[in-house]
Motif scaffolding. Structure first.
Motif, PDB file in Angstrom:
ATOM      1  N   TYR A 355     -10.717  15.759  12.413  1.00 33.59           N
ATOM      2  CA  TYR A 355     -10.004  17.035  12.287  1.00 33.59           C
ATOM      3  C   TYR A 355      -9.841  17.720  13.643  1.00 33.59           C
ATOM      4  O   TYR A 355      -8.777  18.279  13.954  1.00 33.59           O
ATOM      5  CB  TYR A 355     -10.763  17.960  11.337  1.00 33.59           C
ATOM      6  N   VAL A 356     -10.889  17.695  14.456  1.00 31.97           N
ATOM      7  CA  VAL A 356     -10.813  18.323  15.784  1.00 31.97           C
ATOM      8  C   VAL A 356      -9.788  17.609  16.657  1.00 31.97           C
ATOM      9  O   VAL A 356      -9.009  18.240  17.375  1.00 31.97           O
ATOM     10  CB  VAL A 356     -12.199  18.327  16.445  1.00 31.97           C
ATOM     11  N   ALA A 357      -9.766  16.264  16.592  1.00 33.46           N
ATOM     12  CA  ALA A 357      -8.812  15.501  17.394  1.00 33.46           C
ATOM     13  C   ALA A 357      -7.371  15.779  16.951  1.00 33.46           C
ATOM     14  O   ALA A 357      -6.466  15.950  17.788  1.00 33.46           O
ATOM     15  CB  ALA A 357      -9.119  14.013  17.297  1.00 33.46           C
ATOM     16  N   ILE A 358      -7.131  15.835  15.651  1.00 32.79           N
ATOM     17  CA  ILE A 358      -5.775  16.077  15.146  1.00 32.79           C
ATOM     18  C   ILE A 358      -5.311  17.480  15.506  1.00 32.79           C
ATOM     19  O   ILE A 358      -4.170  17.685  15.952  1.00 32.79           O
ATOM     20  CB  ILE A 358      -5.729  15.849  13.625  1.00 32.79           C
ATOM     21  N   SER A 359      -6.168  18.473  15.324  1.00 33.04           N
ATOM     22  CA  SER A 359      -5.780  19.838  15.673  1.00 33.04           C
ATOM     23  C   SER A 359      -5.571  20.001  17.167  1.00 33.04           C
ATOM     24  O   SER A 359      -4.686  20.756  17.600  1.00 33.04           O
ATOM     25  CB  SER A 359      -6.840  20.822  15.174  1.00 33.04           C
ATOM     26  N   SER A 360      -6.352  19.298  17.988  1.00 33.46           N
ATOM     27  CA  SER A 360      -6.155  19.359  19.440  1.00 33.46           C
ATOM     28  C   SER A 360      -4.812  18.756  19.844  1.00 33.46           C
ATOM     29  O   SER A 360      -4.217  19.175  20.835  1.00 33.46           O
ATOM     30  CB  SER A 360      -7.287  18.619  20.155  1.00 33.46           C
ATOM     31  N   MET A 361      -4.345  17.792  19.076  1.00 36.48           N
ATOM     32  CA  MET A 361      -3.086  17.133  19.388  1.00 36.48           C
ATOM     33  C   MET A 361      -1.877  17.946  18.925  1.00 36.48           C
ATOM     34  O   MET A 361      -0.848  17.972  19.593  1.00 36.48           O
ATOM     35  CB  MET A 361      -3.072  15.756  18.734  1.00 36.48           C
ATOM     36  N   LEU A 362      -2.002  18.628  17.781  1.00 41.39           N
ATOM     37  CA  LEU A 362      -0.856  19.303  17.171  1.00 41.39           C
ATOM     38  C   LEU A 362      -0.889  20.817  17.287  1.00 41.39           C
ATOM     39  O   LEU A 362       0.008  21.481  16.777  1.00 41.39           O
ATOM     40  CB  LEU A 362      -0.767  18.931  15.682  1.00 41.39           C
ATOM     41  N   LYS A 363      -1.887  21.387  17.938  1.00 38.02           N
ATOM     42  CA  LYS A 363      -1.973  22.842  18.026  1.00 38.02           C
ATOM     43  C   LYS A 363      -0.909  23.385  18.972  1.00 38.02           C
ATOM     44  O   LYS A 363      -0.351  22.652  19.811  1.00 38.02           O
ATOM     45  CB  LYS A 363      -3.367  23.262  18.477  1.00 38.02           C
ATOM     46  N   SER A 364      -0.664  24.678  18.878  1.00 42.13           N
ATOM     47  CA  SER A 364       0.421  25.300  19.636  1.00 42.13           C
ATOM     48  C   SER A 364       0.149  25.311  21.136  1.00 42.13           C
ATOM     49  O   SER A 364       1.053  25.040  21.937  1.00 42.13           O
ATOM     50  CB  SER A 364       0.643  26.732  19.138  1.00 42.13           C
ATOM     51  N   THR A 426       4.700  13.159  30.430  1.00 40.84           N
ATOM     52  CA  THR A 426       3.242  13.009  30.430  1.00 40.84           C
ATOM     53  C   THR A 426       2.631  13.591  29.155  1.00 40.84           C
ATOM     54  O   THR A 426       1.645  13.066  28.635  1.00 40.84           O
ATOM     55  CB  THR A 426       2.633  13.688  31.653  1.00 40.84           C
ATOM     56  N   ALA A 427       3.221  14.686  28.646  1.00 39.31           N
ATOM     57  CA  ALA A 427       2.726  15.262  27.390  1.00 39.31           C
ATOM     58  C   ALA A 427       2.950  14.309  26.224  1.00 39.31           C
ATOM     59  O   ALA A 427       2.090  14.169  25.340  1.00 39.31           O
ATOM     60  CB  ALA A 427       3.408  16.607  27.123  1.00 39.31           C
ATOM     61  N   ILE A 428       4.105  13.624  26.204  1.00 37.44           N
ATOM     62  CA  ILE A 428       4.378  12.641  25.155  1.00 37.44           C
ATOM     63  C   ILE A 428       3.383  11.484  25.244  1.00 37.44           C
ATOM     64  O   ILE A 428       2.838  11.021  24.227  1.00 37.44           O
ATOM     65  CB  ILE A 428       5.821  12.129  25.270  1.00 37.44           C
ATOM     66  N   ALA A 429       3.131  10.997  26.457  1.00 38.22           N
ATOM     67  CA  ALA A 429       2.170   9.902  26.628  1.00 38.22           C
ATOM     68  C   ALA A 429       0.770  10.329  26.193  1.00 38.22           C
ATOM     69  O   ALA A 429       0.035   9.550  25.570  1.00 38.22           O
ATOM     70  CB  ALA A 429       2.159   9.447  28.092  1.00 38.22           C
ATOM     71  N   TYR A 430       0.413  11.563  26.501  1.00 37.99           N
ATOM     72  CA  TYR A 430      -0.904  12.079  26.110  1.00 37.99           C
ATOM     73  C   TYR A 430      -1.026  12.177  24.594  1.00 37.99           C
ATOM     74  O   TYR A 430      -2.064  11.821  24.013  1.00 37.99           O
ATOM     75  CB  TYR A 430      -1.110  13.443  26.759  1.00 37.99           C
ATOM     76  N   ALA A 431       0.031  12.636  23.926  1.00 42.00           N
ATOM     77  CA  ALA A 431       0.015  12.713  22.461  1.00 42.00           C
ATOM     78  C   ALA A 431      -0.085  11.324  21.839  1.00 42.00           C
ATOM     79  O   ALA A 431      -0.813  11.127  20.852  1.00 42.00           O
ATOM     80  CB  ALA A 431       1.266  13.434  21.963  1.00 42.00           C
ATOM     81  N   CYS A 432       0.624  10.360  22.412  1.00 51.40           N
ATOM     82  CA  CYS A 432       0.547   8.981  21.895  1.00 51.40           C
ATOM     83  C   CYS A 432      -0.855   8.418  22.040  1.00 51.40           C
ATOM     84  O   CYS A 432      -1.359   7.715  21.139  1.00 51.40           O
ATOM     85  CB  CYS A 432       1.560   8.097  22.618  1.00 51.40           C
ATOM     86  N   LEU A 433      -1.515   8.707  23.166  1.00 48.54           N
ATOM     87  CA  LEU A 433      -2.894   8.244  23.360  1.00 48.54           C
ATOM     88  C   LEU A 433      -3.817   8.821  22.296  1.00 48.54           C
ATOM     89  O   LEU A 433      -4.676   8.115  21.744  1.00 48.54           O
ATOM     90  CB  LEU A 433      -3.379   8.642  24.747  1.00 48.54           C
ATOM     91  N   ILE A 435      -2.971   9.834  19.307  1.00 51.32           N
ATOM     92  CA  ILE A 435      -2.655   9.212  18.021  1.00 51.32           C
ATOM     93  C   ILE A 435      -3.325   7.845  17.911  1.00 51.32           C
ATOM     94  O   ILE A 435      -3.929   7.503  16.880  1.00 51.32           O
ATOM     95  CB  ILE A 435      -1.129   9.085  17.859  1.00 51.32           C
ATOM     96  N   ILE A 436      -3.238   7.058  18.980  1.00 47.50           N
ATOM     97  CA  ILE A 436      -3.873   5.736  18.971  1.00 47.50           C
ATOM     98  C   ILE A 436      -5.381   5.862  18.807  1.00 47.50           C
ATOM     99  O   ILE A 436      -6.014   5.090  18.060  1.00 47.50           O
ATOM    100  CB  ILE A 436      -3.519   4.977  20.262  1.00 47.50           C
ATOM    101  N   LEU A 437      -5.969   6.844  19.477  1.00 42.06           N
ATOM    102  CA  LEU A 437      -7.416   7.041  19.375  1.00 42.06           C
ATOM    103  C   LEU A 437      -7.825   7.376  17.944  1.00 42.06           C
ATOM    104  O   LEU A 437      -8.802   6.818  17.421  1.00 42.06           O
ATOM    105  CB  LEU A 437      -7.851   8.158  20.329  1.00 42.06           C
ATOM    106  N   VAL A 438      -7.092   8.266  17.298  1.00 38.83           N
ATOM    107  CA  VAL A 438      -7.434   8.659  15.923  1.00 38.83           C
ATOM    108  C   VAL A 438      -7.276   7.478  14.973  1.00 38.83           C
ATOM    109  O   VAL A 438      -8.160   7.187  14.150  1.00 38.83           O
ATOM    110  CB  VAL A 438      -6.557   9.848  15.484  1.00 38.83           C
ATOM    111  N   VAL A 439      -6.149   6.762  15.077  1.00 38.69           N
ATOM    112  CA  VAL A 439      -5.884   5.646  14.169  1.00 38.69           C
ATOM    113  C   VAL A 439      -6.916   4.537  14.361  1.00 38.69           C
ATOM    114  O   VAL A 439      -7.467   3.985  13.388  1.00 38.69           O
ATOM    115  CB  VAL A 439      -4.454   5.120  14.377  1.00 38.69           C
ATOM    116  N   GLU A 440      -7.210   4.198  15.604  1.00 43.74           N
ATOM    117  CA  GLU A 440      -8.150   3.121  15.874  1.00 43.74           C
ATOM    118  C   GLU A 440      -9.579   3.479  15.476  1.00 43.74           C
ATOM    119  O   GLU A 440     -10.327   2.628  14.980  1.00 43.74           O
ATOM    120  CB  GLU A 440      -8.101   2.747  17.360  1.00 43.74           C
ATOM    121  N   SER A 441      -9.963   4.728  15.690  1.00 43.62           N
ATOM    122  CA  SER A 441     -11.323   5.123  15.312  1.00 43.62           C
ATOM    123  C   SER A 441     -11.507   5.113  13.798  1.00 43.62           C
ATOM    124  O   SER A 441     -12.543   4.663  13.289  1.00 43.62           O
ATOM    125  CB  SER A 441     -11.643   6.508  15.883  1.00 43.62           C
ATOM    126  N   VAL A 442     -10.500   5.589  13.059  1.00 45.43           N
ATOM    127  CA  VAL A 442     -10.598   5.544  11.597  1.00 45.43           C
ATOM    128  C   VAL A 442     -10.625   4.102  11.107  1.00 45.43           C
ATOM    129  O   VAL A 442     -11.420   3.745  10.218  1.00 45.43           O
ATOM    130  CB  VAL A 442      -9.424   6.322  10.965  1.00 45.43           C
TER     131      VAL A 442
END
Length: 473
Positions: A355-364, A426-433, A435-442
């Motif tokens: 939850y913390v990772a997802i909110s950090s990625m999608l927060k304003s 760079t922001a797009i690349a950071y968001a993709c990273l 996403i990969i981290l969340v998917v792979e960890s789950v």
């Protein structure tokens, strides 16, 4: 004699590990103090990766964070007569917050590891997480949080992220240890400082109701029922009942601490609202405070560049569609809450990390301090996520993107040889990273649970094949 020698060597190893941990902790404090003395030359507080409208006290009139935090830390950042800000005391508070957060992460890791080992012993799965050559995962997680460049930059850059991270970790620690008032206080303060930790109420309730992370509860039932069905001797039957009794705390949901948690939330929330009303009484009302904090977060009024993706999107979108896309972007977080909670309800602490990772990625208005928190929590599950794929790729991405982001910002803002697309890439690349981290960890955690099911099934098969004469012998 051999057992005595083994015990002595194990104690010496534990002492050496403890000395090494505190040595690295002390060095991290020295590094922070050293960088604070040169913070004016580093000028980290003006970086968009660190400074946001919700975390930068230097903005003052443009600060949209907690009025309580502003009234406490604001006087420490007021400029003196000589024209230099008095930021040393404020920086020291952030250093103390980092140290306390690291200690709470360490204690949470110890609690998770001990509880998980007991669950594995109840399933007759032993020595899965034991590795005497390395530090415990809680110690490693604390050191990773202290030595993470994101954590250090947020601390030296006068960002309020260390305070926000402290209350999030305090919530998880209180829930893991069963300290209901402490967990409620941490959740209320974390939600007050930033709206997004509100979704942590789900893993907190699961932690209080079911206890710390454990293997899937179906394993306890399957293990217990299979043993009862396959064995008839009285001694084994007694052991079966004892095993099921030990597994009950992992299966039965306890409502009493959850109800107490909700009551304490009401109490702490009322107390915080009273303090806020006293703080903003001279300038505005509570409703205006909510509009300037929570409303500011939800409406994305400030489109200054940051490491997120919303600022660029809403700078380009037509005003006619703005409200629609605001609902869509904020609903993205809510859409993921319930499915993840259903699938990972037996691992509430890991669910909190997701939850913390997802909110950090999608927060304003994200900052590097948000990433520092979930990267520290990630290491708490170092043993379970040992088989995670693309680890080297993710590590290189987290090293390369933060180094590339200031370069692109410099080309766009100061040199004029680039445009906003350079920095947004760079922001797009950071968001993709992320996403990969969340998917792979789950995926790695679910694979770990699958291996536990296979190992438990193999253990049950081996025991069911044994005859009573073999077990007596």
């Amino acid at each position: 004699m051999e057992t005595m020698r083994k015990e002595e060597t194990n104690q010496e190893k534990k002492k050496n590990k403890g000395v090494g941990f505190w040595r690295w902790t002390f060095c991290s404090v020295i590094l922070r103090l050293f960088l604070i003395s040169f913070s004016r030359n580093l000028n980290l507080s003006s970086r968009p990766e660190v400074s946001t409208p919700l975390t930068s006290l230097r903005r003052r009139s443009m600060y949209h964070g907690s009025p309580l935090l502003l009234s406490l830390l604001g006087p420490l950042t007021v400029k003196r007569i000589e024209g230099q800000p008095d930021h040393v005391l404020c920086s020291l508070l952030f250093v103390i917050a980092d140290i306390i957060s690291a200690m709470l992460i360490r204690a949470t890791g110890w609690k998770l590891q001990m509880s998980y080992r007991q669950s594995l012993k109840a399933l007759d799965i032993v020595n899965v997480l034991e590795n005497s050559d390395l530090l415990p995962s809680g110690d490693i997680a604390a050191l990773v949080y202290l030595w993470n460049p994101f954590t250090i930059v947020a601390c030296v850059g006068l960002s309020t992220s260390p305070i926000e991270n402290l209350f999030v970790v305090l919530t998880l620690y209180g829930a893991c240890t069963g300290l209901v008032p402490l967990a409620a206080f941490g959740w209320v303060m974390a939600t007050h400082l930033s709206l997004y930790p509100a979704i942590l109420i789900i893993p907190t309730i699961l932690l209080l109701g079911f206890g710390p992370d454990a293997p899937p509860r179906k394993l306890f039932l399957q293990n217990g029922f299979c043993k009862i069905g396959d064995n008839n001797t009285s001694d084994l039957h007694h052991k079966q009942e004892e095993m099921i009794h030990q597994s009950k705390p992992q299966i039965i949901f306890k409502w009493r601490p959850v109800i107490l948690f909700l009551l304490w939330i009401s109490l702490w929330s009322a107390y915080v609202l009273v303090l806020c009303s006293m703080s903003v009484k001279q300038y505005s009302s509570l409703w205006e405070m909510f509009q300037s904090t929570y409303g500011f977060i939800l409406t994305v009024e400030d489109l200054s560049p940051n490491i997120g993706v919303l600022w660029y999107f809403f700078a380009e979108v037509f005003d006619f569609f703005r409200n629609f896309f605001l609902i869509v972007f904020h609903a993205n977080i809510l859409f993921m809450v319930l499915p993840l909670a259903i699938r990972l309800h037996h691992r509430p602490c890991f669910l909190a990390f997701i939850y913390v990772a997802i909110s950090s990625m999608l927060k304003s208005y994200p900052s590097v301090g948000d990433s520092a928190l979930y990267l520290g929590l990630l290491v708490l599950f170092l043993d379970e996520l040992a088989d995670m794929q693309f680890s080297f790729f993710i590590f290189c991405g987290y090293v390369g993107v933060p180094l590339l982001s200031p370069v692109m910002h410099n080309l766009w803002i100061w040199r004029g040889t680039g445009n906003a697309n350079f920095y947004f890439a760079t922001a797009i690349a950071y968001a993709c990273l992320q996403i990969i981290l969340v998917v792979e960890s789950v995926s790695a955690m679910l694979n770990h649970d699958r291996k536990l099911r296979e190992r438990s099934a193999t253990t049950l098969q081996d025991k069911s094949v044994k005859t009573p004469q073999d077990e007596k012998s």
